[in-house]
Design a protein around this motif. Structure first.
Motif, PDB file in Angstrom:
ATOM      1  N   UNK A 168       3.405  -3.449  16.261  1.00  0.00           N
ATOM      2  CA  UNK A 168       4.703  -2.735  16.283  1.00  0.00           C
ATOM      3  C   UNK A 168       5.765  -3.566  15.558  1.00  0.00           C
ATOM      4  N   UNK A 169       5.794  -4.870  15.858  1.00  0.00           N
ATOM      5  CA  UNK A 169       6.822  -5.737  15.263  1.00  0.00           C
ATOM      6  C   UNK A 169       6.674  -5.783  13.746  1.00  0.00           C
ATOM      7  N   UNK A 170       5.452  -5.918  13.275  1.00  0.00           N
ATOM      8  CA  UNK A 170       5.245  -5.999  11.821  1.00  0.00           C
ATOM      9  C   UNK A 170       5.622  -4.684  11.144  1.00  0.00           C
ATOM     10  N   UNK A 171       5.264  -3.573  11.783  1.00  0.00           N
ATOM     11  CA  UNK A 171       5.583  -2.261  11.193  1.00  0.00           C
ATOM     12  C   UNK A 171       7.100  -2.073  11.094  1.00  0.00           C
ATOM     13  N   UNK A 172       7.803  -2.473  12.156  1.00  0.00           N
ATOM     14  CA  UNK A 172       9.263  -2.339  12.148  1.00  0.00           C
ATOM     15  C   UNK A 172       9.858  -3.181  11.017  1.00  0.00           C
ATOM     16  N   UNK A 173       9.323  -4.403  10.855  1.00  0.00           N
ATOM     17  CA  UNK A 173       9.875  -5.298   9.828  1.00  0.00           C
ATOM     18  C   UNK A 173       9.540  -4.806   8.420  1.00  0.00           C
ATOM     19  N   UNK A 174       8.284  -4.408   8.203  1.00  0.00           N
ATOM     20  CA  UNK A 174       7.871  -3.967   6.857  1.00  0.00           C
ATOM     21  C   UNK A 174       8.732  -2.776   6.409  1.00  0.00           C
ATOM     22  N   UNK A 175       8.983  -1.859   7.322  1.00  0.00           N
ATOM     23  CA  UNK A 175       9.719  -0.635   6.965  1.00  0.00           C
ATOM     24  C   UNK A 175      11.209  -0.724   7.276  1.00  0.00           C
ATOM     25  N   UNK A 176      11.651  -1.878   7.730  1.00  0.00           N
ATOM     26  CA  UNK A 176      13.066  -2.105   8.093  1.00  0.00           C
ATOM     27  C   UNK A 176      13.558  -0.959   8.993  1.00  0.00           C
ATOM     28  N   UNK A 177      12.741  -0.633   9.977  1.00  0.00           N
ATOM     29  CA  UNK A 177      12.966   0.608  10.719  1.00  0.00           C
ATOM     30  C   UNK A 177      14.299   0.652  11.465  1.00  0.00           C
ATOM     31  N   UNK A 178      14.739  -0.478  12.006  1.00  0.00           N
ATOM     32  CA  UNK A 178      15.958  -0.421  12.821  1.00  0.00           C
ATOM     33  C   UNK A 178      17.210  -0.298  11.943  1.00  0.00           C
ATOM     34  N   UNK A 179      17.238  -1.025  10.838  1.00  0.00           N
ATOM     35  CA  UNK A 179      18.388  -0.915   9.914  1.00  0.00           C
ATOM     36  C   UNK A 179      18.453   0.500   9.328  1.00  0.00           C
ATOM     37  N   UNK A 180      17.278   0.982   8.936  1.00  0.00           N
ATOM     38  CA  UNK A 180      17.216   2.304   8.315  1.00  0.00           C
ATOM     39  C   UNK A 180      17.638   3.385   9.314  1.00  0.00           C
ATOM     40  N   UNK A 181      17.251   3.205  10.572  1.00  0.00           N
ATOM     41  CA  UNK A 181      17.638   4.181  11.599  1.00  0.00           C
ATOM     42  C   UNK A 181      19.155   4.224  11.748  1.00  0.00           C
ATOM     43  N   UNK A 182      19.786   3.052  11.842  1.00  0.00           N
ATOM     44  CA  UNK A 182      21.248   3.010  11.993  1.00  0.00           C
ATOM     45  C   UNK A 182      21.913   3.716  10.818  1.00  0.00           C
ATOM     46  N   UNK A 183      21.396   3.478   9.620  1.00  0.00           N
ATOM     47  CA  UNK A 183      21.979   4.107   8.430  1.00  0.00           C
ATOM     48  C   UNK A 183      21.763   5.624   8.458  1.00  0.00           C
ATOM     49  N   UNK A 184      20.550   6.030   8.845  1.00  0.00           N
ATOM     50  CA  UNK A 184      20.236   7.465   8.886  1.00  0.00           C
ATOM     51  C   UNK A 184      21.116   8.213   9.880  1.00  0.00           C
ATOM     52  N   UNK A 185      21.357   7.612  11.042  1.00  0.00           N
ATOM     53  CA  UNK A 185      22.218   8.266  12.040  1.00  0.00           C
ATOM     54  C   UNK A 185      23.611   8.500  11.467  1.00  0.00           C
ATOM     55  N   UNK A 186      24.126   7.471  10.780  1.00  0.00           N
ATOM     56  CA  UNK A 186      25.478   7.586  10.208  1.00  0.00           C
ATOM     57  C   UNK A 186      25.525   8.670   9.132  1.00  0.00           C
ATOM     58  N   UNK A 187      24.461   8.737   8.325  1.00  0.00           N
ATOM     59  CA  UNK A 187      24.427   9.735   7.243  1.00  0.00           C
ATOM     60  C   UNK A 187      24.453  11.157   7.808  1.00  0.00           C
ATOM     61  N   UNK A 188      23.685  11.368   8.863  1.00  0.00           N
ATOM     62  CA  UNK A 188      23.638  12.720   9.440  1.00  0.00           C
ATOM     63  C   UNK A 188      24.965  13.049  10.123  1.00  0.00           C
ATOM     64  N   UNK A 189      25.505  12.083  10.870  1.00  0.00           N
ATOM     65  CA  UNK A 189      26.779  12.327  11.563  1.00  0.00           C
ATOM     66  C   UNK A 189      27.849  12.775  10.570  1.00  0.00           C
ATOM     67  N   UNK A 190      27.811  12.218   9.366  1.00  0.00           N
ATOM     68  CA  UNK A 190      28.828  12.543   8.361  1.00  0.00           C
ATOM     69  C   UNK A 190      28.633  13.932   7.757  1.00  0.00           C
ATOM     70  N   UNK A 191      27.448  14.523   7.937  1.00  0.00           N
ATOM     71  CA  UNK A 191      27.148  15.786   7.253  1.00  0.00           C
ATOM     72  C   UNK A 191      26.978  16.986   8.168  1.00  0.00           C
ATOM     73  N   UNK A 192      26.977  16.755   9.491  1.00  0.00           N
ATOM     74  CA  UNK A 192      26.754  17.884  10.401  1.00  0.00           C
ATOM     75  C   UNK A 192      27.970  18.807  10.417  1.00  0.00           C
ATOM     76  N   UNK A 193      27.718  20.089  10.334  1.00  0.00           N
ATOM     77  CA  UNK A 193      28.797  21.072  10.461  1.00  0.00           C
ATOM     78  C   UNK A 193      29.235  21.148  11.928  1.00  0.00           C
ATOM     79  N   UNK A 194      30.480  21.549  12.210  1.00  0.00           N
ATOM     80  CA  UNK A 194      30.882  21.725  13.600  1.00  0.00           C
ATOM     81  C   UNK A 194      29.900  22.657  14.320  1.00  0.00           C
ATOM     82  N   UNK A 195      29.485  22.257  15.522  1.00  0.00           N
ATOM     83  CA  UNK A 195      28.495  23.038  16.266  1.00  0.00           C
ATOM     84  C   UNK A 195      27.055  22.667  15.910  1.00  0.00           C
ATOM     85  N   UNK A 196      26.887  21.860  14.854  1.00  0.00           N
ATOM     86  CA  UNK A 196      25.540  21.465  14.424  1.00  0.00           C
ATOM     87  C   UNK A 196      24.937  20.461  15.395  1.00  0.00           C
TER      88      UNK A 196
END
Ligand SMILES: C[S@@+](CC[C@H](N)C(=O)[O-])C[C@H]1O[C@@H](n2cnc3c(N)ncnc32)[C@H](O)[C@@H]1O
Length: 336
Positions: A233-261
């Motif tokens: 699990x640790x190696x997979x998270x590091x290879x894919x930078x999963x935690x950094x990418x997740x934080x970025x992805x959440x921010x990207x979606x939050x910025x694009x959701x329509x009201x009520x989305x």
């Protein structure tokens, strides 16, 4: 790439969705299409409330189980996956939905750029179903599983430059120990890192089974969980930078959701669940308070209404049918 699927929230004109609308029935084939067994399918789709004219972004389209259910309810879906194989398979699987399904090879961390490229300002909902698919796990040459012999790879996006073997053979013993502790929450991190540092002096560790056997020789098997589970699990998270990418992805979606989305995220371990929980919680409070302030102040980040107060877990029946569902947690918010 065409933008003909786009509904009213986008800046281009909507066209009628193609493909017949069907009721949301969670058939055995939408749950398990041979590629991946979808987790928390009904629970997720109900809360995303798909309907014709709505546009969703599935940031982790994988085998397309969740996306198929959204499409079957008449919605349009932009399906992202960073894994080329997954995208090829899901594109073939969902051809019947015509232009209502748009597959794009991309990380969800770049969701904003993808939407810009398609001329889309707003989406009506989004889903991240994190981690790897059963297909990725069961394909030995992808190197995700300690149960199959394969190269120690673990890249979801094979354009990535760093493999798990690179990390195992080049990080210092101290760095590996921190990695296993932080990303694997592995109590025997130091012993395992020292075992790896010793073994690779004889020859590099390049395969999944070589690493799994090495870990097992250092930390003997107890109970049902393989001792290499946390290290993988640790190696997979590091290879894919999963935690950094997740934080970025959440921010990207939050910025694009329509009201009520609505935005639904399914996590599979505590590290990613904590990131999602904190992100949603910090944006769901109208006010914030600090001990040094005389009174609470309005929260400038207040943009969500929680749809799930606590995380939703899989039913006993689902957990029995699909062991992967045991660690799944679903959280959903709505854009104000
Ligand atoms: C658990 S599977 C998704 C399964 C899907 N919901 C279904 O029902 O078939 C996760 C998928 O997300 C992809 N993935 C993981 N992280 C990603 C990211 N940051 N960006 C894009 N795709 C990602 C993986 O390659 C994998 O195919």
């Amino acid at each position: 790439m065409t933008t003909a699927l786009l509904p009213a929230t986008s800046k281009v004109n909507a066209t009628r969705p193609q493909g017949a609308r069907r009721s949301i029935t969670m058939t055995a084939s939408s749950r398990n299409n041979g590629y991946h067994q979808s987790v928390l399918l009904r629970e997720t789709i109900e809360r995303l409330a798909p309907a014709p004219e709505k546009l969703f972004l599935d940031g982790t389209v994988g085998g397309g189980g969740h996306t198929a259910a959204l499409l079957a309810a008449g919605a349009s879906v932009i399906g992202l996956d960073q894994d080329e194989d997954a995208l090829d398979a899901v594109t073939r699987r969902l051809t019947e939905f015509g232009e209502r399904f748009q597959p794009v090879r991309s990380s969800f961390a770049e969701a904003g750029e993808v939407l810009d490229g398609m001329g889309i300002l707003r989406i009506d909902g989004a889903l991240f179903d994190l981690g790897v698919s059963s297909h990725q796990l069961d394909t030995p040459e992808r190197g995700f599983s300690f149960q199959h012999e394969g190269p120690l790879d673990m890249r979801m996006d094979r354009r990535g430059l760093v493999t798990a073997a690179d990390l195992v053979n080049t990080m210092s013993g101290g760095q590996l120990e921190r990695l296993f502790r932080q990303y694997g929450e592995e109590p025997a991190a130091r012993k395992i890192a020292a075992g790896i540092a010793r073994a690779r002096m004889v020859k590099p560790i390049t395969t999944t089974l070589a690493l799994a056997q090495l870990v097992e020789s250092v930390v003997p098997r107890r109970g049902r969980t393989h001792p290499a589970t946390r290290v993988f699990q640790a190696l997979r998270i590091a290879v894919n930078r999963e935690l950094e990418v997740l934080a970025e992805g959440l921010a990207q979606i939050a910025a694009r959701l329509a009201p009520g989305g609505r935005f639904a995220v399914i996590t599979f371990h505590s590290l990613e669940d904590r990131i999602v929980k904190d992100f949603f919680k910090s944006r769901s409070k109208p006010e914030i308070d600090r001990p040094e302030w005389p009174a609470p102040r309005p929260n400038p980040d207040f943009i969500f209404r929680p749809i799930t107060r606590k995380s939703i877990t899989a039913s006993d029946a689902e957990q029995r049918a699909n062991p992967r569902a045991r660690s799944a947690r679903l959280r959903v918010v709505e854009r104000l």
